[in-house]
Design an enzyme around this catalytic site. Structure first.
Site, PDB file in Angstrom:
ATOM      1  N   LYS A 194       1.220  -1.200  -0.471  1.00 38.28           N
ATOM      2  CA  LYS A 194      -0.151   0.109   0.024  1.00 38.28           C
ATOM      3  C   LYS A 194       1.512   1.079  -0.395  1.00 38.28           C
ATOM      4  CE  LYS A 194      -4.483  -1.772   1.489  1.00 38.28           C
ATOM      5  NZ  LYS A 194      -4.967  -1.431   2.808  1.00 38.28           N
ATOM      6  N   ARG A 251      -3.650 -10.066   4.930  1.00 40.85           N
ATOM      7  CA  ARG A 251      -4.081  -9.991   4.170  1.00 40.85           C
ATOM      8  C   ARG A 251      -2.760  -9.808   3.011  1.00 40.85           C
ATOM      9  NH1 ARG A 251      -6.477  -6.471  -0.001  1.00 40.85           N
ATOM     10  NH2 ARG A 251      -7.631  -7.256  -1.456  1.00 40.85           N
TER      11      ARG A 251
END
Ligand code: HH2
Length: 267
Positions: free
Chosen positions: A210, A244
């Protein structure tokens, strides 16, 4: 099952996901990639057919279902639970009928009809927090107290699910790293993750590749593995039960080593 941190592997069936868009658009390629992830130690597969990266275009429910169904049908019985990353009630109903085991909703089942779509099934649920909508959520995220506000919202969504008859044991919660949050908000949420234990539900965290990792390292998306693993381990050290991630073998190794040290220190 939650006595060790679980690895949820990301399988994006999208042309435009932020880090691997287009790689698995062909169902056969997605199925093969997913099976390889199971071999490599994924505990859960998370299939997503709509990109939620900041500024992403929305996909119709019909298109999302068309992308998901052949992959779900082929992966049923692959040995690990199949999660579907969607916020559309129509998609939830179709994929549950096709055999999905879990619904991962970045909108926290707040879309009208979403609670009803999952209440009658026995699937697992991930309730994620997002401020705003994917198209605009990174423009000016603002909180008076990010930790308290995210917790309050998750508590309210879990209560709404329970009121509709969903057993609490089916629900995990996720602070939604990068979803309507600045770098400072994301760091504060990760640092205070242990406070989320007060919600009484297992915590899922997604940090893989991210922009938070990009902001801290200066690295482009393809070079964020080390930073992603550091963030994942910081999350499990503060109580996250499910991580995740895109990079399954590397994340699996990191979790194994972390877990072995935890067990040794517990005697
Ligand atoms: N992050 C993304 C998508 N879904 N679900 C949960 N529960 N938690 C997350 O942090 C999360 C999520 C974004 O990552 P990715 O799926 O790789 O990208 P895209 O949204 O572009 O498909």
């Amino acid at each position: 099952m939650l006595d060790r941190p679980l690895l949820m592997a990301i399988v994006n069936l999208t042309p435009d996901s932020f880090s691997d868009g287009g790689r698995h658009l062909d169902p056969r390629a997605a199925i093969d990639a997913a099976l390889a992830m199971v071999e490599q130690g994924a505990d859960i597969l998370d299939l997503g057919a709509e990109s939620t990266r900041p500024g992403a275009a929305t996909v119709s429910p019909g298109e999302e279902i068309r992308r998901l169904l052949p992959v779900i049908e082929a992966l049923a019985g692959c040995g690990v639970p199949l999660s579907v990353d969607t916020r559309k009630p129509e998609v939830m109903r179709e994929v549950l009928a096709a055999g999905a085991d879990m619904i991962n909703d970045i909108a926290g089942f707040a879309t009208p009809g979403a609670v009803e779509a999952v209440a009658a099934s026995r699937c697992g649920l991930c309730v994620m927090h997002m401020q705003g909508e994917p198209g605009t959520m990174q423009q000016a995220p603002a909180y008076a107290d990010v930790v308290a506000e995210v917790q309050d919202w998750l508590r309210e969504r879990v209560a709404a699910l329970e009121a509709a008859g969903v057993a609490p044991a089916r629900i995990c919660v996720d602070p939604g790293i990068g979803f309507g949050k600045t770098v400072e908000h994301n760091l504060r949420l990760l640092e205070a993750l242990d406070e989320f234990a007060a919600l009484g539900q297992p915590i899922l965290v997604g940090v893989s590749r991210k922009s938070l990792v990009g902001a801290l390292t200066g690295r482009p998306v393809g070079e964020r593995l080390a930073g992603s693993i550091a963030a994942a381990l910081a999350a499990v050290a503060r109580g996250a039960k499910i991580v995740r991630a895109h990079d399954v073998p590397e994340t699996r190794d990191a979790l194994r080593v972390w877990q072995a040290i935890e067990e040794a220190s517990a005697g």
